[in-house]
Design a protein around this motif. Structure first.
Motif, PDB file in Angstrom:
ATOM      1  N   GLY A 325       0.851  -1.190   0.000  1.00  0.00           N
ATOM      2  CA  GLY A 325       0.000   0.000   0.000  1.00  0.00           C
ATOM      3  C   GLY A 325       0.879   1.229   0.000  1.00  0.00           C
ATOM      4  N   VAL A 326       1.341   1.624  -1.169  1.00  0.00           N
ATOM      5  CA  VAL A 326       2.265   2.760  -1.299  1.00  0.00           C
ATOM      6  C   VAL A 326       1.832   3.619  -2.478  1.00  0.00           C
ATOM      7  CG1 VAL A 326       4.255   1.570  -0.289  1.00  0.00           C
ATOM      8  CG2 VAL A 326       3.842   1.410  -2.751  1.00  0.00           C
ATOM      9  N   ALA A 330       7.745   5.160  -4.490  1.00  0.00           N
ATOM     10  CA  ALA A 330       7.810   3.736  -4.141  1.00  0.00           C
ATOM     11  C   ALA A 330       6.964   2.901  -5.101  1.00  0.00           C
ATOM     12  CB  ALA A 330       7.354   3.526  -2.705  1.00  0.00           C
ATOM     13  N   LYS A 331       5.807   3.401  -5.448  1.00  0.00           N
ATOM     14  CA  LYS A 331       4.927   2.696  -6.390  1.00  0.00           C
ATOM     15  C   LYS A 331       5.577   2.591  -7.766  1.00  0.00           C
ATOM     16  CE  LYS A 331       0.134   2.826  -8.074  1.00  0.00           C
ATOM     17  NZ  LYS A 331      -1.143   3.577  -7.998  1.00  0.00           N
ATOM     18  N   GLU A 332       6.173   3.703  -8.220  1.00  0.00           N
ATOM     19  CA  GLU A 332       6.872   3.700  -9.507  1.00  0.00           C
ATOM     20  C   GLU A 332       8.029   2.699  -9.494  1.00  0.00           C
ATOM     21  OE1 GLU A 332       8.205   7.589 -10.589  1.00  0.00           O
ATOM     22  OE2 GLU A 332       6.286   8.529 -10.063  1.00  0.00           O
ATOM     23  N   PHE A 333       8.788   2.704  -8.404  1.00  0.00           N
ATOM     24  CA  PHE A 333       9.943   1.817  -8.274  1.00  0.00           C
ATOM     25  C   PHE A 333       9.510   0.355  -8.343  1.00  0.00           C
ATOM     26  CE2 PHE A 333      12.906  -0.749  -5.809  1.00  0.00           C
ATOM     27  CZ  PHE A 333      14.144  -0.348  -6.303  1.00  0.00           C
ATOM     28  N   LEU A 334       8.447   0.010  -7.646  1.00  0.00           N
ATOM     29  CA  LEU A 334       7.955  -1.365  -7.655  1.00  0.00           C
ATOM     30  C   LEU A 334       7.519  -1.791  -9.057  1.00  0.00           C
ATOM     31  CD1 LEU A 334       5.941  -1.449  -4.314  1.00  0.00           C
ATOM     32  CD2 LEU A 334       7.829  -2.969  -4.912  1.00  0.00           C
ATOM     33  N   LYS A 335       6.786  -0.941  -9.725  1.00  0.00           N
ATOM     34  CA  LYS A 335       6.320  -1.272 -11.074  1.00  0.00           C
ATOM     35  C   LYS A 335       7.475  -1.487 -12.043  1.00  0.00           C
ATOM     36  CE  LYS A 335       1.748   0.949 -11.097  1.00  0.00           C
ATOM     37  NZ  LYS A 335       0.944   2.063 -11.682  1.00  0.00           N
ATOM     38  N   GLU A 336       8.539  -0.695 -11.879  1.00  0.00           N
ATOM     39  CA  GLU A 336       9.679  -0.769 -12.787  1.00  0.00           C
ATOM     40  C   GLU A 336      10.620  -1.930 -12.476  1.00  0.00           C
ATOM     41  OE1 GLU A 336      11.705   2.954 -12.755  1.00  0.00           O
ATOM     42  OE2 GLU A 336       9.974   4.100 -13.476  1.00  0.00           O
ATOM     43  N   ASN A 337      10.688  -2.332 -11.198  1.00  0.00           N
ATOM     44  CA  ASN A 337      11.735  -3.267 -10.791  1.00  0.00           C
ATOM     45  C   ASN A 337      11.258  -4.627 -10.293  1.00  0.00           C
ATOM     46  OD1 ASN A 337      14.456  -1.621 -10.730  1.00  0.00           O
ATOM     47  ND2 ASN A 337      12.878  -0.247  -9.944  1.00  0.00           N
ATOM     48  N   MET A 338       9.980  -4.780 -10.033  1.00  0.00           N
ATOM     49  CA  MET A 338       9.504  -6.048  -9.482  1.00  0.00           C
ATOM     50  C   MET A 338       8.252  -6.532 -10.177  1.00  0.00           C
ATOM     51  SD  MET A 338      10.115  -6.170  -5.411  1.00  0.00           S
ATOM     52  CE  MET A 338      11.170  -5.026  -4.580  1.00  0.00           C
ATOM     53  N   SER A 339       7.997  -7.822 -10.007  1.00  0.00           N
ATOM     54  CA  SER A 339       6.783  -8.439 -10.517  1.00  0.00           C
ATOM     55  C   SER A 339       6.097  -9.174  -9.369  1.00  0.00           C
ATOM     56  CB  SER A 339       7.128  -9.422 -11.639  1.00  0.00           C
ATOM     57  OG  SER A 339       8.073 -10.369 -11.172  1.00  0.00           O
ATOM     58  N   ILE A 342       0.791  -7.029  -5.554  1.00  0.00           N
ATOM     59  CA  ILE A 342      -0.552  -6.500  -5.336  1.00  0.00           C
ATOM     60  C   ILE A 342      -0.354  -5.077  -4.818  1.00  0.00           C
ATOM     61  CG2 ILE A 342      -2.691  -6.643  -4.007  1.00  0.00           C
ATOM     62  CD1 ILE A 342      -2.304  -9.652  -3.839  1.00  0.00           C
ATOM     63  N   LEU A 343      -0.664  -4.085  -5.655  1.00  0.00           N
ATOM     64  CA  LEU A 343      -0.526  -2.691  -5.260  1.00  0.00           C
ATOM     65  C   LEU A 343      -1.896  -2.114  -4.959  1.00  0.00           C
ATOM     66  CD1 LEU A 343       2.045  -1.502  -7.961  1.00  0.00           C
ATOM     67  CD2 LEU A 343       2.511  -2.004  -5.563  1.00  0.00           C
ATOM     68  N   PHE A 344      -1.985  -1.352  -3.880  1.00  0.00           N
ATOM     69  CA  PHE A 344      -3.250  -0.705  -3.550  1.00  0.00           C
ATOM     70  C   PHE A 344      -2.989   0.666  -2.955  1.00  0.00           C
ATOM     71  CE2 PHE A 344      -1.977  -2.782   0.345  1.00  0.00           C
ATOM     72  CZ  PHE A 344      -2.446  -1.975   1.378  1.00  0.00           C
ATOM     73  N   ASP A 350     -10.945  -1.568   0.920  1.00  0.00           N
ATOM     74  CA  ASP A 350     -11.782  -2.171  -0.123  1.00  0.00           C
ATOM     75  C   ASP A 350     -10.938  -2.603  -1.319  1.00  0.00           C
ATOM     76  OD1 ASP A 350     -14.100  -1.807   1.335  1.00  0.00           O
ATOM     77  OD2 ASP A 350     -14.590   0.103   0.390  1.00  0.00           O
ATOM     78  N   GLN A 351     -10.041  -1.734  -1.738  1.00  0.00           N
ATOM     79  CA  GLN A 351      -9.187  -2.046  -2.882  1.00  0.00           C
ATOM     80  C   GLN A 351      -8.264  -3.222  -2.571  1.00  0.00           C
ATOM     81  OE1 GLN A 351      -6.448   1.040  -4.118  1.00  0.00           O
ATOM     82  NE2 GLN A 351      -6.373   0.284  -6.217  1.00  0.00           N
ATOM     83  N   LEU A 352      -7.706  -3.235  -1.363  1.00  0.00           N
ATOM     84  CA  LEU A 352      -6.851  -4.344  -0.971  1.00  0.00           C
ATOM     85  C   LEU A 352      -7.631  -5.647  -0.941  1.00  0.00           C
ATOM     86  CD1 LEU A 352      -4.402  -5.800   0.131  1.00  0.00           C
ATOM     87  CD2 LEU A 352      -4.872  -4.816   2.389  1.00  0.00           C
ATOM     88  N   TYR A 353      -8.801  -5.620  -0.342  1.00  0.00           N
ATOM     89  CA  TYR A 353      -9.627  -6.835  -0.235  1.00  0.00           C
ATOM     90  C   TYR A 353      -9.965  -7.382  -1.619  1.00  0.00           C
ATOM     91  CZ  TYR A 353     -13.669  -9.817   0.631  1.00  0.00           C
ATOM     92  OH  TYR A 353     -14.539 -10.879   0.660  1.00  0.00           O
TER      93      TYR A 353
END
Length: 392
Positions: A325-326, A330-339, A342-344, A350-353
């Motif tokens: 939940g970032v 941090a969100k950009e970094f995760l999208k670029e560097n990891m697979s 679950i991002l929320f 509600d979005q996490l659930y």
């Protein structure tokens, strides 16, 4: 070259600052000449009142390299307690360095005041100053306190300290590129962006695929600080109750907001969240290995959109899905560097659930990420940067 190495946290303490600076010092020693000296000034383990570790007050690591650990009062992660602790550290450090001379002062700081201490000592000793900035304290603290009068008071005190500290530095390392725009006014310093990294301890772990059991309740784990910045009390109780029977949470750690989390869990009769006191790093790894998901959450504040949590570098070494939940960098970094993510949106239960219920579970090793962010390699380049700056 005579080097002063300042860090509030150092092993055997449990914190990102401790892991970062202990490993950096070890690598830095590989780049020193035989006549170079290093004075490390830090504290006795104090990150969590519920975790105690023994450490020598004065420890000579090798000839010319001495660690001084200052005993500070217990602070319970509260603001008043932390002020008292930093005050003790500040004046004891000044006393320890009173009759010493230095060519270079290195200070690693998340809460500004260790950096400020480094600036004061560097000025007194006419030494070069290399800052390692792990957080933007003034922005974070004023973002957490919404009261305008309190914020005016905080800015009145902190802004001059910040200007003096960053203005004095010849080199500033920022652990997150999200900090870059904040430092645009401090043009005197050279800048680098050596992030946190993955310790060899994590890189050497075997990654075994877990056997799926359809009836199994999946474990979601978080290990680390439980403070206002993490905002776990704003997300865990809201989502855990809806996941009863399919998922359980294990929250390992301590901090200023743990009591708030405990109260919410108790009031709502939530049974699928287990709170576990801080454990050693090896024990924490065992918990990670047994879990199904690795969890991270940052509170919904503008300041946290700049940060890059060190926890992500640990999590990325496991082949398990990461729930984060970032927002912001941090969100950009995760999208670029990891697979396998679950991002929320932070605090959005509600979005996490919904994301969790629709997620197709899989294990996936993040090979490229582990290659790119080895702490050993980052420390090697950062050590070269420190020595090069000192020799300019």
């Amino acid at each position: 070259m005579k080097i002063l190495f300042l860090t509030f946290y150092f092993e055997p303490d449990l914190s990102a600052g401790s892991f970062r600076n202990t490993s950096l010092l070890k690598e830095l020693l590989n780049h020193l000449n035989s006549d170079d000296t290093v004075d490390v000034i830090t504290t006795q383990p104090n990150r969590y009142d519920s975790f105690k570790a023994e450490a020598k007050g004065i420890e000579e690591i090798k000839a010319g390299v001495v660690v001084n650990r200052i005993t500070i009062p217990e602070h319970g992660s509260g603001i008043v307690g932390q002020i008292k602790s930093y005050k003790e550290f500040y004046f004891k450090a000044l006393s320890l360095t009173k009759d010493k001379s230095y060519d270079l002062v290195y200070a690693s700081s998340s809460r500004l005041f260790t950096a400020y201490l480094g600036a004061k000592i560097a000025t007194k000793k006419k030494a070069k100053l290399y800052l390692d900035i792990r957080d933007i304290f003034r922005e974070t603290i004023t973002d957490l306190y919404k009261n305008k009068i309190i914020n005016m008071g905080l800015n009145f005190v902190l802004k001059p300290i910040e200007n003096y500290t960053f203005g004095r530095a010849g080199h500033i390392n920022l652990v997150s590129k999200g900090f870059k725009s904040y430092f645009e006014n401090y043009k005197k310093a050279e800048y680098s962006f050596f992030t946190n990294g993955i310790d060899e301890l994590f890189l050497s772990l075997p990654n075994k695929k877990r056997e799926e059991k359809k009836s199994e309740v999946k474990t979601i784990i978080y290990g680390g600080n439980i403070g206002e910045g993490q905002g776990l009390d704003l997300i865990i109780p809201n989502v855990a109750k809806r996941l009863l029977g399919t998922h359980k949470f294990q929250i390992i750690g301590d901090g200023g907001a743990r009591e708030k989390l405990e109260k919410k869990l108790k009031v709502n009769n939530i049974e699928n969240v287990e709170l576990i006191p801080p454990v050693s790093r090896n024990e924490l790894i065992n918990y990670y290995q047994k879990a199904d998901y690795l969890f991270l959450h940052l509170n919904k504040h503008k300041a946290f959109e700049r940060v890059l949590p060190s926890k992500l570098f640990e999590y990325g070494t496991f082949n398990k899905p990461i729930i984060a939940g970032v927002d912001g960098y941090a969100k950009e970094f995760l999208k670029e560097n990891m697979s396998n993510l679950i991002l929320f949106e932070p605090t959005n239960a509600d979005q996490l659930y919904n994301s969790l219920k629709n997620f197709v579970y899989k294990n996936e090793e993040r090979i490229e990420f582990k290659k790119s962010y080895s702490r050993l390699e980052i420390n090697r380049r950062m050590s070269e940067s420190i020595i090069s700056f000192g020799n300019e």
